[in-house]
Enzyme design. Sequence first.
Site, PDB file in Angstrom:
ATOM      1  N   CYS A   1       0.828  -1.216   0.000  1.00  0.00           N
ATOM      2  CA  CYS A   1       0.000   0.000   0.000  1.00  0.00           C
ATOM      3  C   CYS A   1       0.864   1.269   0.000  1.00  0.00           C
ATOM      4  O   CYS A   1       1.507   1.551  -0.990  1.00  0.00           O
ATOM      5  CB  CYS A   1      -1.010  -0.023   1.143  1.00  0.00           C
ATOM      6  SG  CYS A   1      -2.350   1.165   0.880  1.00  0.00           S
TER       7      CYS A   1
ATOM      8  N   HIS B   1      -3.824  -5.106   0.500  1.00  0.00           N
ATOM      9  CA  HIS B   1      -3.352  -5.450   1.839  1.00  0.00           C
ATOM     10  C   HIS B   1      -3.401  -6.959   2.073  1.00  0.00           C
ATOM     11  O   HIS B   1      -4.304  -7.461   2.745  1.00  0.00           O
ATOM     12  CB  HIS B   1      -4.192  -4.735   2.904  1.00  0.00           C
ATOM     13  CG  HIS B   1      -3.835  -3.300   3.090  1.00  0.00           C
ATOM     14  ND1 HIS B   1      -2.862  -2.873   3.970  1.00  0.00           N
ATOM     15  CD2 HIS B   1      -4.293  -2.189   2.461  1.00  0.00           C
ATOM     16  CE1 HIS B   1      -2.751  -1.557   3.907  1.00  0.00           C
ATOM     17  NE2 HIS B   1      -3.613  -1.116   3.001  1.00  0.00           N
TER      18      HIS B   1
ATOM     19  N   GLU C   1      -1.780  -8.716   4.074  1.00  0.00           N
ATOM     20  CA  GLU C   1      -1.678  -9.084   5.505  1.00  0.00           C
ATOM     21  C   GLU C   1      -3.057  -9.249   6.141  1.00  0.00           C
ATOM     22  O   GLU C   1      -3.191  -9.921   7.164  1.00  0.00           O
ATOM     23  CB  GLU C   1      -0.831  -8.048   6.272  1.00  0.00           C
ATOM     24  CG  GLU C   1      -1.540  -6.764   6.689  1.00  0.00           C
ATOM     25  CD  GLU C   1      -1.750  -5.762   5.549  1.00  0.00           C
ATOM     26  OE1 GLU C   1      -1.373  -6.073   4.399  1.00  0.00           O
ATOM     27  OE2 GLU C   1      -2.297  -4.670   5.816  1.00  0.00           O
TER      28      GLU C   1
END
Length: 245
Positions: A111, A219, A221
């Site tokens: 990001c 994202h 994660e």
Amino acid sequence: MRPRIGVTASVRLERSGVRRVFVNEPYLRAIEAAGGVPIVIPPGHEPETLRGLYELLDGLLLTGGEDVAPERYGEALLYPDLVQVVPERDATEFPLLDRALADRLPILAICRGVQVLNVKLGGSLYQDLARDRPGAFPHNQAGTTPRHEPTHPVTVLPGSFLADIVGAEQLLVNSLHHQAIKALAPSLFPVAYAPDGVIEGVEATDPAPSAFLLGVQWHPEELVGHDPPARRLFDSFVAACQKPR
Ligand code: MN
């Protein structure tokens, strides 16, 4: 020995008057789940301290967050109401990235991270996608859809390093950004696009076999719990950090 991976954090002034360092926990858990040891790197260190921290690292994860100061890509700040800058974070991440690139340390940029990477290598950013790129669809699901739910597809370039890793040419990803790559840095190659043409993934144009340099605008994660491509992204990053330099 598990590889030690620097995870960049941010800092903000709380209402109580204290300045507090913070990082989203999912980055740390995703690194851990992939077999790495996350080391949080707060902004604002003196160069000597930062060097000391850097020497601990086998890899660097540039995390999401605030906007890169537009002066770093030669633009004036266009939207003071929309663009949120943390100069001390830039002042930490840019030199850290500089060293990591020079040393061919494995780098995963997420990001804001991919935006930092692009600016560091000479590219620029849309300061606000909605205002600066007519036709871009909403890329910020904050407040409407949970962070771990995908909201748009990306097309991954066949044969790219990224395609190899995720094992797919179509992904469904989350989207929590209001900026994006405008001019791509000359040493980066676009390897993933949203359907509106926004660049969502980049890698090095001349990848050395030992180097891992990858940036994604989404994202992963937040997706690792239920999305095998996101898990493969972290697994291969941490595996690359395990190789002796
Ligand atoms: Mn997006």
